[in-house]
Write a protein that holds these residues in place. Structure first.
Motif, PDB file in Angstrom:
ATOM      1  N   VAL A  10     -20.937  -7.922   4.189  1.00  0.00           N
ATOM      2  CA  VAL A  10     -19.933  -7.013   3.478  1.00  0.00           C
ATOM      3  C   VAL A  10     -19.733  -5.745   4.182  1.00  0.00           C
ATOM      4  O   VAL A  10     -18.682  -5.155   4.027  1.00  0.00           O
ATOM      5  CB  VAL A  10     -20.241  -7.272   2.095  1.00  0.00           C
ATOM      6  N   THR A  11     -21.187  -5.165   4.302  1.00  0.00           N
ATOM      7  CA  THR A  11     -21.170  -3.809   4.538  1.00  0.00           C
ATOM      8  C   THR A  11     -20.794  -3.521   6.252  1.00  0.00           C
ATOM      9  O   THR A  11     -19.937  -2.816   6.531  1.00  0.00           O
ATOM     10  CB  THR A  11     -22.551  -3.236   4.391  1.00  0.00           C
ATOM     11  N   SER A  19       0.839  -1.280   0.002  1.00  0.00           N
ATOM     12  CA  SER A  19      -0.002  -0.058  -0.081  1.00  0.00           C
ATOM     13  C   SER A  19       0.852   1.274  -0.244  1.00  0.00           C
ATOM     14  O   SER A  19       0.498   2.454   0.575  1.00  0.00           O
ATOM     15  CB  SER A  19      -0.943  -0.082   1.089  1.00  0.00           C
ATOM     16  N   CYS A  51     -19.825  -2.153  14.728  1.00  0.00           N
ATOM     17  CA  CYS A  51     -21.160  -2.141  13.794  1.00  0.00           C
ATOM     18  C   CYS A  51     -21.401  -3.875  13.807  1.00  0.00           C
ATOM     19  O   CYS A  51     -20.704  -4.444  13.425  1.00  0.00           O
ATOM     20  CB  CYS A  51     -20.937  -1.664  12.552  1.00  0.00           C
ATOM     21  N   LYS A  64     -18.779  -5.515   7.919  1.00  0.00           N
ATOM     22  CA  LYS A  64     -17.272  -5.868   8.240  1.00  0.00           C
ATOM     23  C   LYS A  64     -16.471  -4.668   7.647  1.00  0.00           C
ATOM     24  O   LYS A  64     -15.532  -4.461   8.277  1.00  0.00           O
ATOM     25  CB  LYS A  64     -16.851  -7.166   7.372  1.00  0.00           C
ATOM     26  N   ALA A  65     -16.859  -4.112   6.734  1.00  0.00           N
ATOM     27  CA  ALA A  65     -16.147  -3.043   6.178  1.00  0.00           C
ATOM     28  C   ALA A  65     -16.032  -1.764   6.795  1.00  0.00           C
ATOM     29  O   ALA A  65     -15.090  -1.086   7.007  1.00  0.00           O
ATOM     30  CB  ALA A  65     -16.702  -2.292   4.717  1.00  0.00           C
ATOM     31  N   VAL A  66     -17.094  -1.434   7.823  1.00  0.00           N
ATOM     32  CA  VAL A  66     -17.028  -0.604   8.812  1.00  0.00           C
ATOM     33  C   VAL A  66     -15.903  -0.618   9.853  1.00  0.00           C
ATOM     34  O   VAL A  66     -15.198  -0.044  10.066  1.00  0.00           O
ATOM     35  CB  VAL A  66     -18.297  -0.525   9.664  1.00  0.00           C
ATOM     36  N   TYR A 114     -23.545  -7.041  12.431  1.00  0.00           N
ATOM     37  CA  TYR A 114     -23.732  -7.547  11.036  1.00  0.00           C
ATOM     38  C   TYR A 114     -24.297  -8.915  10.956  1.00  0.00           C
ATOM     39  O   TYR A 114     -24.045  -9.607  12.048  1.00  0.00           O
ATOM     40  CB  TYR A 114     -22.505  -7.152  10.031  1.00  0.00           C
ATOM     41  N   ASP A 123     -26.057  -8.653   5.640  1.00  0.00           N
ATOM     42  CA  ASP A 123     -25.201  -7.450   5.390  1.00  0.00           C
ATOM     43  C   ASP A 123     -23.609  -7.571   5.703  1.00  0.00           C
ATOM     44  O   ASP A 123     -23.253  -6.376   6.148  1.00  0.00           O
ATOM     45  CB  ASP A 123     -26.022  -6.502   5.761  1.00  0.00           C
TER      46      ASP A 123
END
Length: 198
Positions: free
Chosen positions: A193-194, A41, A185, A196-198, A187, A191
């Motif tokens: 994917v959303t 990265s 968050c 775990k992204a948080v 989950y 949901d």
């Protein structure tokens, strides 16, 4: 060198590769160099890292950390945890001059020596900042002659210094991320994917 075919540790006939000690020496050195040179990265990790050395195959990581890197001002704030899954497998190799083969000082060679062989687990137990066993019971078992396979005194020394821990190996199948109050968050399967992204 570094032969093809067979499995990770043994050839198709079940015999250990004759260059295994070299393979795992290179693996350990590469693991120690990677955070300093690999750009992930866009930048390197640097030397403020934690190494998790799993079993004898990575047993040289804590040794090189102690005797090669830290004395030269690198990884002075890094730590290494040595994880023991089965102390019956120790990475013992006969007929090697530790000073010459590993390029280490006499003190490091002494940490490697066990009888007439080098023992990668012994060196790791001595040099690691912490030793982690795969369960609290196994942490107790490897402190005994029956479970320590000749290395119990080194394990007990870590325990005496409060640097031996047993962490239960496995998955908690009762955990539910949709109800866990300790995560940022919640989950569910719908949901994740959303969430775990948080």
């Amino acid at each position: 060198m570094l032969k093809e075919g067979g499995g990770l540790y043994n050839d198709d006939d079940g015999r250990e590769y004759p260059d295994n000690l070299l393979r795992f020496t290179l693996l350990s050195l590469a693991a120690l160099e990677a955070p300093l040179v690999l750009k992930l990265s866009g930048s390197t990790y640097g030397d403020k890292v934690v190494f998790l050395a799993n079993d004898w195959q990575a047993g040289l990581v804590p040794l090189y950390l102690c005797y090669k890197f830290r004395p030269n001002g690198t990884y002075t704030q890094a730590r290494c945890m040595y994880v023991v899954h089965n102390l019956g497998y120790q990475g013992q190799y006969h007929g090697y001059n530790a000073n010459h083969f590993f390029g280490v000082c006499n003190e490091a060679a002494g940490d490697l020596a066990r009888g007439d062989c080098v023992n990668l687990s012994k060196a790791a137990l001595i040099c690691a900042d912490r030793v982690i066993a795969v369960s609290p019971n196994y942490a107790n078992e490897i402190q005994t002659p029956a479970g320590g396979f000749g290395l119990q005194d080194f394990v007990r020394a870590k325990a005496h210094a409060l640097r031996l821990h047993g962490i239960l190996n496995g998955i908690d199948d009762c955990w539910n991320p949709s109800k866990d109050k300790n995560i940022f968050c919640n989950y569910s399967e719908e949901d994740f994917v959303t969430g775990k992204a948080v």
